[in-house]
Design an enzyme around this catalytic site. Sequence first.
Site, PDB file in Angstrom:
ATOM      1  N   ASP A  20     -36.754 -29.671  -0.636  1.00 43.38           N
ATOM      2  CA  ASP A  20     -36.785 -30.246   0.859  1.00 43.38           C
ATOM      3  C   ASP A  20     -34.871 -29.833   1.236  1.00 43.38           C
ATOM      4  OD1 ASP A  20     -36.818 -32.629   1.852  1.00 43.38           O
ATOM      5  OD2 ASP A  20     -35.236 -34.059   0.878  1.00 43.38           O
ATOM      6  N   ILE A  21     -34.746 -30.756   2.553  1.00 36.96           N
ATOM      7  CA  ILE A  21     -33.745 -30.053   2.964  1.00 36.96           C
ATOM      8  C   ILE A  21     -32.939 -31.276   3.115  1.00 36.96           C
ATOM      9  CG2 ILE A  21     -32.975 -29.833   4.968  1.00 36.96           C
ATOM     10  CD1 ILE A  21     -34.772 -28.698   6.183  1.00 36.96           C
ATOM     11  N   ASP A  22     -32.934 -32.709   3.884  1.00 35.79           N
ATOM     12  CA  ASP A  22     -32.176 -34.055   3.426  1.00 35.79           C
ATOM     13  C   ASP A  22     -32.326 -34.662   2.456  1.00 35.79           C
ATOM     14  OD1 ASP A  22     -31.104 -34.305   6.575  1.00 35.79           O
ATOM     15  OD2 ASP A  22     -33.604 -33.573   6.588  1.00 35.79           O
ATOM     16  N   ASP A 195     -36.384 -35.658  -2.984  1.00 31.05           N
ATOM     17  CA  ASP A 195     -35.758 -36.906  -3.536  1.00 31.05           C
ATOM     18  C   ASP A 195     -35.852 -38.314  -3.092  1.00 31.05           C
ATOM     19  OD1 ASP A 195     -33.130 -37.652  -0.675  1.00 31.05           O
ATOM     20  OD2 ASP A 195     -35.053 -36.271  -0.211  1.00 31.05           O
TER      21      ASP A 195
END
Length: 242
Positions: A20-22, A195
């Site tokens: 995942d990124i953010d 997250d």
Amino acid sequence: MDSDLPAAPDLLRRHALLLDIDGTLLDIAPRPDAVRVPPGLPGLLNSLHAQLGGGLALVTGRPLEQAQALLGPLPTAAEHGAVLHIPPAPPRRLALPRVPYAWQLATTALLHAHPGTLLELKHGGFVLHYRGAPDAGPALEAALRPLLAADPRFELLPAAMAWEIRPAGADKGRALRALMTVPGFAGRLPLFIGDDVTDLAAIDAARALGGIGLHMADSFGTPGRLRQWLMTLQENAPWLAS
């Protein structure tokens, strides 16, 4: 850090990395367009992608163009898998409905009623961010839910200080399963790290496929610690060439 992670050589030999990124690779920012990409992170990811024989991908709720502008042209499942891009092939988009324009108009009115909120448009839906108006969450949910009551093609999801409307059937679990069938990923075990609530489907899918699904709160804690771990992986990768 999660004690169930295999040693770096075994991990690099057997797993594909899906990230995942953010809130995972990048620290959360007040606005999606205000995130900061640490120097060297795109190069680190590109290096690991090569060392893994192509087995590294981004799995994100962001639009494809945003994700790749931030971190480079890596394999990417964007908008929760509604868009899949495995370079050099062109992106593939699921045949999913677009939210009615009237919903966007209604949401724009919410922005005026709750200063500090932000509308993020996507290919098949949108996100209403309220990090700048932290008390507005319940009111925004109450206003958005009636929009979906008569249209089961869409669903409302909680995110980090945000509410997202997306087409039903587009989720990160489906995205992960699709990625694990393409060259560079097929034959490996998935290791997914995320997250947010929207990452739970991918965590479950990774585990169902015999791999590892990790939530940041229970494993690395902060994006900074995850980035340090990725650097350690890269440092332990030269043996792959032997």
